[in-house]
Design an enzyme around this catalytic site. Sequence first.
Site, PDB file in Angstrom:
ATOM      1  N   GLU A   5      -6.111   8.086  -9.938  1.00 21.33           N
ATOM      2  CA  GLU A   5      -4.728   8.385  -9.571  1.00 21.33           C
ATOM      3  C   GLU A   5      -3.867   7.639 -10.581  1.00 21.33           C
ATOM      4  OE1 GLU A   5      -3.508   8.058  -5.446  1.00 21.33           O
ATOM      5  OE2 GLU A   5      -1.485   7.483  -6.069  1.00 21.33           O
ATOM      6  N   ARG A  16       0.770  -5.035   7.197  1.00 20.02           N
ATOM      7  CA  ARG A  16       2.233  -4.951   7.356  1.00 20.02           C
ATOM      8  C   ARG A  16       2.693  -3.593   7.894  1.00 20.02           C
ATOM      9  NH1 ARG A  16       4.155  -5.057   1.110  1.00 20.02           N
ATOM     10  NH2 ARG A  16       2.990  -6.987   1.183  1.00 20.02           N
ATOM     11  N   GLU A  76      -6.436   4.334   1.101  1.00 21.24           N
ATOM     12  CA  GLU A  76      -6.134   3.378   0.023  1.00 21.24           C
ATOM     13  C   GLU A  76      -6.598   2.007   0.459  1.00 21.24           C
ATOM     14  OE1 GLU A  76      -2.017   3.356  -0.918  1.00 21.24           O
ATOM     15  OE2 GLU A  76      -2.019   5.387  -1.648  1.00 21.24           O
ATOM     16  N   HIS A  94       4.903   4.449   5.765  1.00 21.00           N
ATOM     17  CA  HIS A  94       6.242   4.000   6.167  1.00 21.00           C
ATOM     18  C   HIS A  94       6.619   4.394   7.590  1.00 21.00           C
ATOM     19  CE1 HIS A  94       6.888   1.993   2.565  1.00 21.00           C
ATOM     20  NE2 HIS A  94       7.317   2.986   1.817  1.00 21.00           N
ATOM     21  N   HIS A 116      -2.802   3.398   3.904  1.00 20.12           N
ATOM     22  CA  HIS A 116      -3.211   2.154   3.249  1.00 20.12           C
ATOM     23  C   HIS A 116      -3.198   1.056   4.307  1.00 20.12           C
ATOM     24  CE1 HIS A 116      -2.321  -0.821  -0.330  1.00 20.12           C
ATOM     25  NE2 HIS A 116      -3.404  -1.142   0.345  1.00 20.12           N
ATOM     26  N   HIS A 156       3.144   7.431  -6.853  1.00 28.22           N
ATOM     27  CA  HIS A 156       4.013   6.258  -6.781  1.00 28.22           C
ATOM     28  C   HIS A 156       5.400   6.581  -7.340  1.00 28.22           C
ATOM     29  CE1 HIS A 156       3.990   2.019  -5.606  1.00 28.22           C
ATOM     30  NE2 HIS A 156       5.103   2.026  -6.301  1.00 28.22           N
ATOM     31  N   ARG A 185      -3.339  -2.489   4.616  1.00 21.92           N
ATOM     32  CA  ARG A 185      -3.259  -3.653   3.726  1.00 21.92           C
ATOM     33  C   ARG A 185      -3.874  -4.863   4.399  1.00 21.92           C
ATOM     34  NH1 ARG A 185       0.820  -3.018  -0.547  1.00 21.92           N
ATOM     35  NH2 ARG A 185       0.500  -5.236  -0.836  1.00 21.92           N
ATOM     36  N   THR A 223       2.450  -1.420  -3.855  1.00 23.04           N
ATOM     37  CA  THR A 223       1.482  -1.578  -4.947  1.00 23.04           C
ATOM     38  C   THR A 223       2.229  -1.543  -6.274  1.00 23.04           C
ATOM     39  OG1 THR A 223       0.035  -0.265  -3.543  1.00 23.04           O
ATOM     40  CG2 THR A 223      -0.743  -0.757  -5.759  1.00 23.04           C
ATOM     41  N   ASN A 276       1.660  10.292   2.101  1.00 24.78           N
ATOM     42  CA  ASN A 276       1.424   8.900   2.490  1.00 24.78           C
ATOM     43  C   ASN A 276       2.365   8.562   3.645  1.00 24.78           C
ATOM     44  OD1 ASN A 276       1.846   6.061   2.655  1.00 24.78           O
ATOM     45  ND2 ASN A 276       0.830   5.807   0.680  1.00 24.78           N
TER      46      ASN A 276
HETATM   47  N1  PXP Z   1      -0.318   6.009  -4.441  1.00 22.50           N
HETATM   48  C1  PXP Z   1      -0.593   4.698  -4.250  1.00 22.50           C
HETATM   49  C2  PXP Z   1      -1.889   4.177  -4.760  1.00 22.50           C
HETATM   50  C3  PXP Z   1       0.306   3.862  -3.573  1.00 22.50           C
HETATM   51  O1  PXP Z   1       0.006   2.571  -3.398  1.00 22.50           O
HETATM   52  C4  PXP Z   1       1.493   4.407  -3.068  1.00 22.50           C
HETATM   53  C5  PXP Z   1       2.451   3.543  -2.320  1.00 22.50           C
HETATM   54  O2  PXP Z   1       1.886   3.143  -1.137  1.00 22.50           O
HETATM   55  C6  PXP Z   1       1.731   5.782  -3.263  1.00 22.50           C
HETATM   56  C7  PXP Z   1       0.821   6.553  -3.975  1.00 22.50           C
HETATM   57  C8  PXP Z   1       2.948   6.446  -2.737  1.00 22.50           C
HETATM   58  O3  PXP Z   1       4.063   5.949  -3.390  1.00 22.50           O
HETATM   59  P1  PXP Z   1       5.507   6.318  -2.861  1.00 22.50           P
HETATM   60  O4  PXP Z   1       5.615   5.775  -1.469  1.00 22.50           O
HETATM   61  O5  PXP Z   1       6.413   5.651  -3.821  1.00 22.50           O
HETATM   62  O6  PXP Z   1       5.619   7.813  -2.879  1.00 22.50           O
END
Ligand code: PXP
Length: 252
Positions: free
Chosen positions: A159, A57, A78, A11, A51, A198, A53, A109, A8
């Site tokens: 997931e 953001r 996402e 960031h 994602h 997550h 959003r 999330t 992901n």
């Molecule tokens: N899966 C989903 C559905 C999420 O919303 C997120 C956070 O954006 C992640 C995985 C990844 O989580 P993390 O950034 O804590 O590894």
Amino acid sequence: MSLLLGVNIDHVATLRQARYALLPDSPNAEPSPVDAAHDSIEGGADSITIHVRGDRRHMQDRDAKLIRAEIGVPINFEMGITEEMIALALELRPQFACLVPETREEVTTEGGLDVVGRRRETGDCIRRLQAAGIRVSLFIDPDLDQVKASAELGAEMVELHTGCFANAEGDAVETEVQRLADAARLGHSLGLQINAGHGINYGNLFRLFAVPHLTELNIGHSIVSRAMRVGMMEAVRQMKQLMATYPTGACD
Ligand code: PXP
């Protein structure tokens, strides 16, 4: 097959937006999510998760389109269940879409999607995405009713939300692992592909290995954080190396 890693990269966009949110066309705008996606793939990422959003953001529509056009591995998109995001998904046609709950105030999330309580709109969204050839995952808490409802609605994947596991301490960790394992067993028996994500990091990953039937982990924050020290490619490579010891095929 070994455990797959979806990286992901939201960031990376978060950092760019911190400086350039109001200057989207600046030639100085960095870092680039597209570059981060390429580096992740070189490091061994099996898919790229983004994602967009509702509040934009981090990832912008333009990022999503560029990543979809340029990246060779599957894209896991996402999305909240809104008409705006369904339209964007149908335009992008990613290989996967993961439906998540989304509220404006949350930092990230927070809980899983309430598939039981939002059965009709979730089912409708699943059907529209699947009709466009998109495989659908539902981001849910490791709750047996949510797993059952996900299977009943015809999603291909769930997931499992590992946030409670990641935040647990002491004996509570084992309790969370058991909840995840129970949900994974049920989902697998109902024909669902089991993913998780997550809060997974380089330290807590091993505790998840007691959860059977995992196909893919989606990891963002800890990989991007480690990339600050070792670079994205190496951060992904290190995570993949740790994941390679997941006991696949070990069903209970
Ligand atoms: N899966 C989903 C559905 C999420 O919303 C997120 C956070 O954006 C992640 C995985 C990844 O989580 P993390 O950034 O804590 O590894």
